[in-house]
Design a protein around this motif. Sequence first.
Motif, mmCIF file in Angstrom:
data_model
loop_
_atom_site.group_PDB
_atom_site.id
_atom_site.type_symbol
_atom_site.label_atom_id
_atom_site.label_comp_id
_atom_site.label_asym_id
_atom_site.label_seq_id
_atom_site.Cartn_x
_atom_site.Cartn_y
_atom_site.Cartn_z
ATOM 1 N N SER A 7 -4.220 3.612 4.606
ATOM 2 C CA SER A 7 -5.292 2.630 4.482
ATOM 3 C C SER A 7 -4.902 1.488 3.545
ATOM 4 O O SER A 7 -4.364 1.719 2.459
ATOM 5 C CB SER A 7 -6.570 3.284 3.956
ATOM 6 O OG SER A 7 -7.547 2.287 3.696
ATOM 7 N N ALA B 228 -16.699 1.948 5.892
ATOM 8 C CA ALA B 228 -17.387 2.695 4.841
ATOM 9 C C ALA B 228 -17.781 1.791 3.676
ATOM 10 O O ALA B 228 -18.738 2.078 2.957
ATOM 11 C CB ALA B 228 -16.505 3.845 4.344
ATOM 12 N N ARG B 229 -17.063 0.688 3.492
ATOM 13 C CA ARG B 229 -17.367 -0.283 2.438
ATOM 14 C C ARG B 229 -18.306 -1.379 2.945
ATOM 15 O O ARG B 229 -18.516 -2.394 2.291
ATOM 16 C CB ARG B 229 -16.077 -0.890 1.903
ATOM 17 C CG ARG B 229 -15.270 0.082 1.066
ATOM 18 C CD ARG B 229 -13.868 -0.438 0.802
ATOM 19 N NE ARG B 229 -13.151 0.385 -0.148
ATOM 20 C CZ ARG B 229 -12.567 1.542 0.122
ATOM 21 N NH1 ARG B 229 -12.615 2.027 1.352
ATOM 22 N NH2 ARG B 229 -11.940 2.230 -0.810
ATOM 23 N N PHE C 52 -6.903 -0.042 1.835
ATOM 24 C CA PHE C 52 -7.812 0.033 0.694
ATOM 25 C C PHE C 52 -7.394 1.076 -0.342
ATOM 26 O O PHE C 52 -7.759 0.967 -1.508
ATOM 27 C CB PHE C 52 -9.237 0.361 1.164
ATOM 28 C CG PHE C 52 -9.917 -0.784 1.846
ATOM 29 C CD1 PHE C 52 -10.602 -1.746 1.116
ATOM 30 C CD2 PHE C 52 -9.874 -0.919 3.222
ATOM 31 C CE1 PHE C 52 -11.225 -2.812 1.732
ATOM 32 C CE2 PHE C 52 -10.507 -1.978 3.858
ATOM 33 C CZ PHE C 52 -11.178 -2.924 3.110
ATOM 34 N N LEU C 53 -6.648 2.076 0.071
ATOM 35 C CA LEU C 53 -6.310 3.191 -0.820
ATOM 36 C C LEU C 53 -5.332 2.753 -1.905
ATOM 37 O O LEU C 53 -4.192 2.375 -1.613
ATOM 38 C CB LEU C 53 -5.720 4.350 -0.014
ATOM 39 C CG LEU C 53 -5.344 5.589 -0.822
ATOM 40 C CD1 LEU C 53 -6.589 6.233 -1.422
ATOM 41 C CD2 LEU C 53 -4.600 6.578 0.044
ATOM 42 N N MET D 277 -11.671 2.480 9.232
ATOM 43 C CA MET D 277 -12.672 3.443 8.756
ATOM 44 C C MET D 277 -13.059 3.160 7.297
ATOM 45 O O MET D 277 -14.234 3.182 6.950
ATOM 46 C CB MET D 277 -12.148 4.873 8.895
ATOM 47 C CG MET D 277 -11.976 5.320 10.319
ATOM 48 S SD MET D 277 -13.567 5.364 11.173
ATOM 49 C CE MET D 277 -13.154 6.370 12.567
ATOM 50 N N ASP D 278 -12.068 2.879 6.459
ATOM 51 C CA ASP D 278 -12.353 2.569 5.054
ATOM 52 C C ASP D 278 -13.134 1.266 4.914
ATOM 53 O O ASP D 278 -14.040 1.164 4.088
ATOM 54 C CB ASP D 278 -11.061 2.490 4.245
ATOM 55 C CG ASP D 278 -10.535 3.848 3.825
ATOM 56 O OD1 ASP D 278 -11.190 4.870 4.111
ATOM 57 O OD2 ASP D 278 -9.460 3.880 3.195
ATOM 58 N N LYS E 266 0.847 -1.200 0.000
ATOM 59 C CA LYS E 266 0.000 0.000 0.000
ATOM 60 C C LYS E 266 0.878 1.245 0.000
ATOM 61 O O LYS E 266 1.909 1.279 0.656
ATOM 62 C CB LYS E 266 -0.958 -0.019 1.179
ATOM 63 C CG LYS E 266 -0.321 -0.081 2.549
ATOM 64 C CD LYS E 266 -1.381 -0.301 3.631
ATOM 65 C CE LYS E 266 -0.790 -0.279 5.014
ATOM 66 N NZ LYS E 266 -0.483 1.020 5.540
ATOM 67 N N ALA F 127 -7.159 4.101 9.810
ATOM 68 C CA ALA F 127 -7.573 4.432 8.447
ATOM 69 C C ALA F 127 -8.171 3.219 7.740
ATOM 70 O O ALA F 127 -9.200 3.331 7.054
ATOM 71 C CB ALA F 127 -6.384 4.973 7.655
ATOM 72 N N THR F 128 -7.560 2.055 7.910
ATOM 73 C CA THR F 128 -8.078 0.838 7.274
ATOM 74 C C THR F 128 -9.434 0.466 7.851
ATOM 75 O O THR F 128 -10.355 0.099 7.109
ATOM 76 C CB THR F 128 -7.074 -0.323 7.422
ATOM 77 O OG1 THR F 128 -5.855 0.048 6.757
ATOM 78 C CG2 THR F 128 -7.606 -1.605 6.824
#
Length: 187
Positions: A100, A139-140, A102-103, A135-136, A96, A132-133
């Motif tokens: 995150s 959100a998904r 996911f980013l 939270m992401d 990464k 951050a991970t």
Amino acid sequence: MAAGQAPPALLIVDMISLLDFPGAARMAPVDAARRIHALRRRCHAHGWPVVFANDNFARWHSDFHGLVAMAAAAGGAAAQIAQLLAPLPQDYLVLKPKHSAFLSTPLAVLLAKLGVRRLLLAGMALESCILATAMDANAREFEVAVAKDAVAGLPELRASALKVLAGSKAARLVTSRGASAWANGRG
């Protein structure tokens, strides 16, 4: 787990590092790595996937195994962690570019292919990458838990990061020992 059946959960580990950043020594990363090592063994015993999602540290010509080799060569805590948590053949690897997992990574595609909807997070740094991970992932619309005893972070930010995760309902806080019960919907 029956063949073709999606695993109930997946462990995401963000832990391999050169530990060459300010405050790294204060995070107690080796303690977290020991708990993650045991947690990974339990996940493997259940047949649950483990994904390593680690920073590439702006080394754009490196790969995940190169990162592990650099950490091992760094000596000290970085080498201890690399030895404890070197990815195994059945583990998945994601590099990464930022906090995150996911980013700008293929993690969402991997999770969809595996059919996983519950994510257990462990690693470092609690107050940045893990937060951050989580939270992401929330959100998904993933169900998220953080193994609170298997995360490393700055001591002065630990309580507030855990409070944000629990208070926002972005993640459930579990112990590494209680993670299996959570993954199976019993905790």
